[in-house]
Design a protein around this motif. Structure first.
Motif, PDB file in Angstrom:
ATOM      1  N   ALA A   1      66.306  32.532  59.644  1.00 13.42           N
ATOM      2  CA  ALA A   1      67.630  32.726  59.043  1.00 13.42           C
ATOM      3  C   ALA A   1      67.582  32.413  57.554  1.00 13.42           C
ATOM      4  CB  ALA A   1      68.660  31.850  59.745  1.00 13.42           C
ATOM      5  N   ALA A   2      66.896  31.345  57.188  1.00 15.94           N
ATOM      6  CA  ALA A   2      66.801  30.959  55.779  1.00 15.94           C
ATOM      7  C   ALA A   2      66.025  32.004  54.981  1.00 15.94           C
ATOM      8  CB  ALA A   2      66.147  29.591  55.648  1.00 15.94           C
ATOM      9  N   ARG A   3      64.990  32.577  55.606  1.00 14.67           N
ATOM     10  CA  ARG A   3      64.212  33.610  54.911  1.00 14.67           C
ATOM     11  C   ARG A   3      65.072  34.851  54.672  1.00 14.67           C
ATOM     12  NH1 ARG A   3      59.928  31.640  58.176  1.00 14.67           N
ATOM     13  NH2 ARG A   3      60.322  33.231  59.781  1.00 14.67           N
ATOM     14  N   ALA A   4      65.883  35.201  55.682  1.00 16.74           N
ATOM     15  CA  ALA A   4      66.778  36.355  55.506  1.00 16.74           C
ATOM     16  C   ALA A   4      67.788  36.069  54.400  1.00 16.74           C
ATOM     17  CB  ALA A   4      67.495  36.666  56.815  1.00 16.74           C
ATOM     18  N   ALA A   5      68.293  34.848  54.392  1.00 16.50           N
ATOM     19  CA  ALA A   5      69.275  34.487  53.357  1.00 16.50           C
ATOM     20  C   ALA A   5      68.644  34.556  51.971  1.00 16.50           C
ATOM     21  CB  ALA A   5      69.830  33.095  53.627  1.00 16.50           C
ATOM     22  N   ALA A   6      67.344  34.221  51.900  1.00 12.42           N
ATOM     23  CA  ALA A   6      66.656  34.278  50.605  1.00 12.42           C
ATOM     24  C   ALA A   6      66.586  35.716  50.093  1.00 12.42           C
ATOM     25  CB  ALA A   6      65.257  33.680  50.722  1.00 12.42           C
ATOM     26  N   VAL A   7      66.329  36.641  51.011  1.00  9.89           N
ATOM     27  CA  VAL A   7      66.302  38.053  50.593  1.00  9.89           C
ATOM     28  C   VAL A   7      67.708  38.507  50.203  1.00  9.89           C
ATOM     29  CG1 VAL A   7      65.885  40.425  51.352  1.00  9.89           C
ATOM     30  CG2 VAL A   7      64.302  38.600  52.022  1.00  9.89           C
ATOM     31  N   ASN A   8      68.674  38.157  51.069  1.00 11.16           N
ATOM     32  CA  ASN A   8      70.023  38.701  50.890  1.00 11.16           C
ATOM     33  C   ASN A   8      70.837  38.012  49.803  1.00 11.16           C
ATOM     34  OD1 ASN A   8      69.650  40.641  52.835  1.00 11.16           O
ATOM     35  ND2 ASN A   8      70.500  39.381  54.493  1.00 11.16           N
ATOM     36  N   TYR A   9      70.431  36.820  49.429  1.00  6.98           N
ATOM     37  CA  TYR A   9      71.185  36.157  48.356  1.00  6.98           C
ATOM     38  C   TYR A   9      70.314  35.765  47.158  1.00  6.98           C
ATOM     39  CZ  TYR A   9      73.925  32.968  45.602  1.00  6.98           C
ATOM     40  OH  TYR A   9      74.530  32.372  44.535  1.00  6.98           O
ATOM     41  N   THR A  10      69.404  34.797  47.337  1.00  6.22           N
ATOM     42  CA  THR A  10      68.715  34.272  46.143  1.00  6.22           C
ATOM     43  C   THR A  10      67.840  35.333  45.476  1.00  6.22           C
ATOM     44  OG1 THR A  10      66.937  33.353  47.496  1.00  6.22           O
ATOM     45  CG2 THR A  10      68.736  31.865  46.889  1.00  6.22           C
TER      46      THR A  10
ATOM     47  N   PHE B   1      68.435  46.031  48.004  1.00  5.87           N
ATOM     48  CA  PHE B   1      67.553  45.498  49.042  1.00  5.87           C
ATOM     49  C   PHE B   1      68.300  44.500  49.918  1.00  5.87           C
ATOM     50  CE2 PHE B   1      66.910  41.392  47.024  1.00  5.87           C
ATOM     51  CZ  PHE B   1      67.082  41.655  45.682  1.00  5.87           C
ATOM     52  N   GLY B   2      67.810  44.347  51.131  1.00  9.53           N
ATOM     53  CA  GLY B   2      68.448  43.397  52.034  1.00  9.53           C
ATOM     54  C   GLY B   2      67.933  43.572  53.445  1.00  9.53           C
ATOM     55  N   VAL B   3      68.181  42.541  54.286  1.00 10.96           N
ATOM     56  CA  VAL B   3      67.850  42.632  55.705  1.00 10.96           C
ATOM     57  C   VAL B   3      69.088  42.245  56.496  1.00 10.96           C
ATOM     58  CG1 VAL B   3      65.376  42.231  55.500  1.00 10.96           C
ATOM     59  CG2 VAL B   3      66.927  40.271  55.659  1.00 10.96           C
ATOM     60  N   LEU B   4      69.247  42.883  57.656  1.00 11.76           N
ATOM     61  CA  LEU B   4      70.426  42.586  58.461  1.00 11.76           C
ATOM     62  C   LEU B   4      70.085  41.575  59.561  1.00 11.76           C
ATOM     63  CD1 LEU B   4      73.368  43.176  59.073  1.00 11.76           C
ATOM     64  CD2 LEU B   4      72.659  45.261  60.263  1.00 11.76           C
ATOM     65  N   GLY B   5      69.120  41.910  60.395  1.00 12.18           N
ATOM     66  CA  GLY B   5      68.716  40.988  61.454  1.00 12.18           C
ATOM     67  C   GLY B   5      69.771  40.845  62.534  1.00 12.18           C
ATOM     68  N   THR B   6      69.526  39.882  63.448  1.00 11.89           N
ATOM     69  CA  THR B   6      70.436  39.665  64.574  1.00 11.89           C
ATOM     70  C   THR B   6      70.860  38.204  64.579  1.00 11.89           C
ATOM     71  OG1 THR B   6      69.229  41.351  65.816  1.00 11.89           O
ATOM     72  CG2 THR B   6      70.701  39.915  67.066  1.00 11.89           C
ATOM     73  N   GLN B   7      72.156  38.005  64.650  1.00 16.20           N
ATOM     74  CA  GLN B   7      72.708  36.665  64.539  1.00 16.20           C
ATOM     75  C   GLN B   7      72.089  35.719  65.586  1.00 16.20           C
ATOM     76  OE1 GLN B   7      74.667  35.324  62.273  1.00 16.20           O
ATOM     77  NE2 GLN B   7      74.911  33.365  63.320  1.00 16.20           N
TER      78      GLN B   7
ATOM     79  N   TYR C   1      68.696  34.571  64.604  1.00 18.80           N
ATOM     80  CA  TYR C   1      68.765  33.600  63.512  1.00 18.80           C
ATOM     81  C   TYR C   1      69.126  32.222  64.046  1.00 18.80           C
ATOM     82  CZ  TYR C   1      68.723  37.409  60.061  1.00 18.80           C
ATOM     83  OH  TYR C   1      68.374  38.478  59.292  1.00 18.80           O
ATOM     84  N   GLU C   2      70.067  32.200  64.994  1.00 16.69           N
ATOM     85  CA  GLU C   2      70.493  30.906  65.528  1.00 16.69           C
ATOM     86  C   GLU C   2      69.357  30.248  66.295  1.00 16.69           C
ATOM     87  OE1 GLU C   2      74.390  31.100  67.377  1.00 16.69           O
ATOM     88  OE2 GLU C   2      75.118  32.367  65.744  1.00 16.69           O
ATOM     89  N   ALA C   3      68.481  31.078  66.892  1.00 18.30           N
ATOM     90  CA  ALA C   3      67.344  30.528  67.623  1.00 18.30           C
ATOM     91  C   ALA C   3      66.204  30.135  66.678  1.00 18.30           C
ATOM     92  CB  ALA C   3      66.845  31.549  68.646  1.00 18.30           C
ATOM     93  N   ASP C   4      66.166  30.706  65.488  1.00 14.22           N
ATOM     94  CA  ASP C   4      65.050  30.470  64.559  1.00 14.22           C
ATOM     95  C   ASP C   4      65.598  30.199  63.155  1.00 14.22           C
ATOM     96  OD1 ASP C   4      62.826  30.453  62.964  1.00 14.22           O
ATOM     97  OD2 ASP C   4      62.033  32.392  63.662  1.00 14.22           O
ATOM     98  N   PRO C   5      66.006  28.946  62.922  1.00 14.30           N
ATOM     99  CA  PRO C   5      66.651  28.624  61.638  1.00 14.30           C
ATOM    100  C   PRO C   5      65.806  29.009  60.428  1.00 14.30           C
ATOM    101  CG  PRO C   5      66.896  26.823  63.177  1.00 14.30           C
ATOM    102  CD  PRO C   5      65.963  27.797  63.826  1.00 14.30           C
ATOM    103  N   ALA C   6      64.494  28.890  60.520  1.00 16.77           N
ATOM    104  CA  ALA C   6      63.652  29.228  59.369  1.00 16.77           C
ATOM    105  C   ALA C   6      63.751  30.723  59.062  1.00 16.77           C
ATOM    106  CB  ALA C   6      62.198  28.843  59.640  1.00 16.77           C
TER     107      ALA C   6
END
Lengths: 456, 250
Positions: B108-117, B92-98, B101-106
């Protein structure tokens, strides 16, 4: 209680494929076996001997494996009754040495001495005399079984629980832990065999000679060359023998007729490159091996160790197959199904299967063990590198041929068949399960083989 | 349980709609796997026809990557369905657009939660089960994006870097337990998930990734790259001077 290490141990069969981890405990007495059975965790318990079954019969992933080689003690020969009582952890190596010294031999020996008595009964092993003497189970006069319920049961072929006795012969250790057995023994005058050797030039000649002459000898076996091309495919070296009497020996050997030398002077290197055994190297070996055999020789005296257990001369020979290991495929088809036998041999030959130990043998009557392998017919055993491309698919096709011909696979060699196939091959499985449910109501005994083939 | 010719019987796919994950599962089914569990948010109502056509029994399971408290229960549910887990594919994972993410830090953190934690809890839950059963393989879909993190996708890349390190450590922790971890590092793979990014050199297809995974499971490898050439390519990339690395578009 035997010490119980916390760290799991990775176990495989002799084929060195598919390792799984288990806690290993080494009981030294039947009481310690009973204790280990009572102590079973959720992933079950299984007895293991010297680990010579090829597939996953002697491993129990996540469970407790009892290393039964610690179940040793005195071997008691009763010459009057013609039987020997042996602790289940004793090896055939030790048992044969003990018996030969006293002028006796085991009733049946498999192709290696490095099996335990308990393991041999659990697999109901057969040998070169199967057509004459059946398998080991036919010579077990009694055995002691540590049942999961905590009882120590003494079982005999026609005692009150003959059904459990039958279920235990070839029962792959899933009916209890064998702790001791009494076997019939065979008196011998010498530790030599009187061997007749014939080289055959084609598969037809091999099958024909075996069918015609099997009954004349107690021991027969044929080494077959599957890598030879064209009409030479299936050419072989047929050896047939009986125990040599004193008069059969040349004078030089008569002075110590029961002398038994069974060292293993050679060891295979601990690491072999993948692909060392391929159709080229094995083809060359086969040509040399067959060429070295006499075209026809009669009455040659061969030591028992050399005749029965040639591979025991190379310790750890299974390592020659490299890190991915080997698969042994052994099946039996009934007499009359030679066509299936030939088709499978041709299939192996076409695939260039580099088997340097391909053995063909005619089997006689079985022992009645529900899961016991031998039955009248032809049995073929081939060793194949586990990484041979397309191996799984090829063997599945062979399985289908076997099913159609009423043939079956040998569980002690298997590590890859599917459950439905094996269920169809062993029609006594439902009866066996009934016995098992009675002796092991909580499902304590389990093996990777039993899980894979859904035997329980 | 893997058999003596390397065939497995049961497969659990975490990220049950992942194209690469499904390609791996299909490959394993072609090779003989018989029971498949597809775990995804909301379950997988309609299993891909290819799997059932090949004779596999396909089960569906609810799985929420962002709810770590539920991951052990998900693994237990899979075991209840098919028994021992021979292979678990963590895809599982999400790619998104950099730039988003830079415009919406939250976000970015949610994507990181899926992709890492999410993989930390799922991976540990799976590892506990594999250790208990004494066999099995966890296939972790890492990415070359995590091998050396690049300016143009560092939110995704840094999560993959974390995941890759986690998977390697998990592999070492399982050494000797009968269970193992296979880290998969694909390069650019054109799928629905990556449809919005420009193609990169040395692309792979989901099928090629599946082939590499199958070979890795059979050989006992700890890491596979897809395509294989990315191993030496990234060995070189790691040495590239920072001022040049920073300017790489892709």
């Amino acid at each position: 209680m035997a010490s119980q290490p916390e760290r799991p141990v990775l176990l495989t069969g002799w084929g060195r494929t598919a390792p799984t981890a288990a806690r290993v405990v080494r009981p030294r007495t039947a009481a310690q076996v009973a204790h280990a059975l009572a102590d079973a965790g959720p992933r079950g318990v299984l007895a293991r001997g010297l680990g010579r079954s090829y597939g996953d019969a002697a491993q129990a992933a996540g469970g407790t494996v009892l290393d039964c080689t610690g179940l040793t003690g005195p071997i008691r020969l009763d010459a009057d009754r013609g039987e020997v009582t042996v602790p289940a952890g004793a090896s055939f190596d030790r048992l044969i040495a003990h018996l030969l010294e006293r002028g006796y031999f085991v009733p049946v020996t498999p192709g290696t001495r490095q099996v335990t008595v308990g393991g041999a009964i659990a697999a109901d092993v057969h040998g070169k005399n199967h057509h004459a003497d059946s398998s080991l189970g036919a010579h077990v006069r009694s055995l002691t079984l540590a049942a999961p319920t905590g009882e120590a049961l003494t079982l005999t072929p026609d005692g009150p629980d003959a059904e459990l006795f039958r279920a235990t012969l070839g029962g792959m250790g899933l009916t209890g832990v064998i702790t001791e057995a009494t076997l019939a023994v065979l008196p011998v005058e010498t530790s030599y065999m009187r061997v007749d050797t014939d080289r055959t030039d084609s598969l037809d000649a091999t099958l024909d000679l075996m069918a015609r002459t099997d009954a004349d000898y107690r021991y027969t076996v044929c080494w077959v060359d599957l890598l030879a091309r064209g009409s030479a495919m299936g050419r072989g070296v047929l050896t047939r023998a009986d125990h040599a009497g004193l008069r059969d020996l040349p004078p030089a050997l008569r002075r110590a007729p029961l002398r038994h030398r069974a060292g293993s002077p050679l060891a295979a290197p601990p690491w072999a490159p993948p692909g060392l055994l391929n159709s080229w190297t094995v083809g060359a070996f086969n040509t040399v091996y067959r060429g070295a055999a006499p075209r026809r020789r009669r009455g040659e005296a061969q030591p028992i160790a050399g005749f029965f257990h040639p591979l025991d001369a190379v310790r750890d020979w299974n390592r020659l197959y490299g890190p991915r290991g080997l698969v042994q495929y052994q099946f039996v088809v009934p007499l009359g199904a030679e066509d299936t036998l030939v088709r499978i041999m041709e299939g192996l030959s076409r695939a260039g299967a580099p088997s340097f130990l391909t053995v063909l043998k005619r089997l006689g009557e079985g022992t009645g063990g529900h899961l016991s392998f031998p039955r009248p017919g032809w049995t073929l055993a081939v060793d194949l590198p586990a990484d041979l491309p397309g191996l799984g698919r090829m063997l599945r096709r062979f399985d289908e041929r076997l099913l159609a011909a009423d043939g079956r696979l040998y569980l002690a060699k298997d590590g890859r068949a599917d459950a439905e196939t094996v269920h169809a091959m062993y029609p006594d499985l439902p009866a066996w399960r009934k016995v098992r449910e009675r002796v092991d109501p909580d499902g304590v005994l389990v093996s990777d083989l039993a899980r894979r083939l859904r035997l329980l | 349980m893997r058999d003596s010719v390397g065939t497995v019987r049961t497969v659990l796919l975490l990220g049950g709609r992942s194209e690469i994950g499904l390609a791996i599962v299909e490959r394993l089914v072609r090779e003989g796997a018989r029971e498949v569990v597809l775990a995804a948010r909301g379950g997988v109502a309609e299993p891909p026809g290819a799997l059932t056509a090949l004779g596999a029994k396909v089960h569906s399971l609810e799985f929420d990557a962002t709810a770590p408290d539920t991951h052990t229960a998900t693994v237990d549910a899979a075991v209840a369905l098919v028994g021992d887990l021979d292979v678990v594919v963590d895809a599982f994972g999400v790619l998104g657009t950099q730039s988003d993410y830079e415009a919406d830090p939250a976000a970015a953190a949610r994507a990181a939660a899926v992709n890492y934690t999410g993989h930390v809890s799922a991976g540990l839950a799976v590892a506990a089960r594999l250790r208990e059963q004494g066999h099995g393989a966890l296939v972790v879909l890492s990415s070359v994006a995590g091998v050396r993190v690049r300016r143009f996708n560092f939110v995704y890349g840094s999560a993959k870097a974390g995941l890759d390190g986690f998977a390697q450590g998990l592999a070492d922790s399982l050494h000797g337990s009968g269970a193992r971890v296979l880290v998969v590092r694909p390069g650019y793979v054109p799928t629905r998930m990556s449809a919005h990014v420009d193609p990169a050199p040395f692309p792979a297809t989901p099928g090629r990734v599946a082939e590499a995974v199958s070979a890795g499971l059979r050989s006992g490898a700890t890491t596979v790259w897809a395509p294989r050439v990315l191993a030496p390519v990234f060995a070189g990339m790691r040495l590239m001077p920072r001022p040049i690395w920073r300017r790489l578009g892709r």
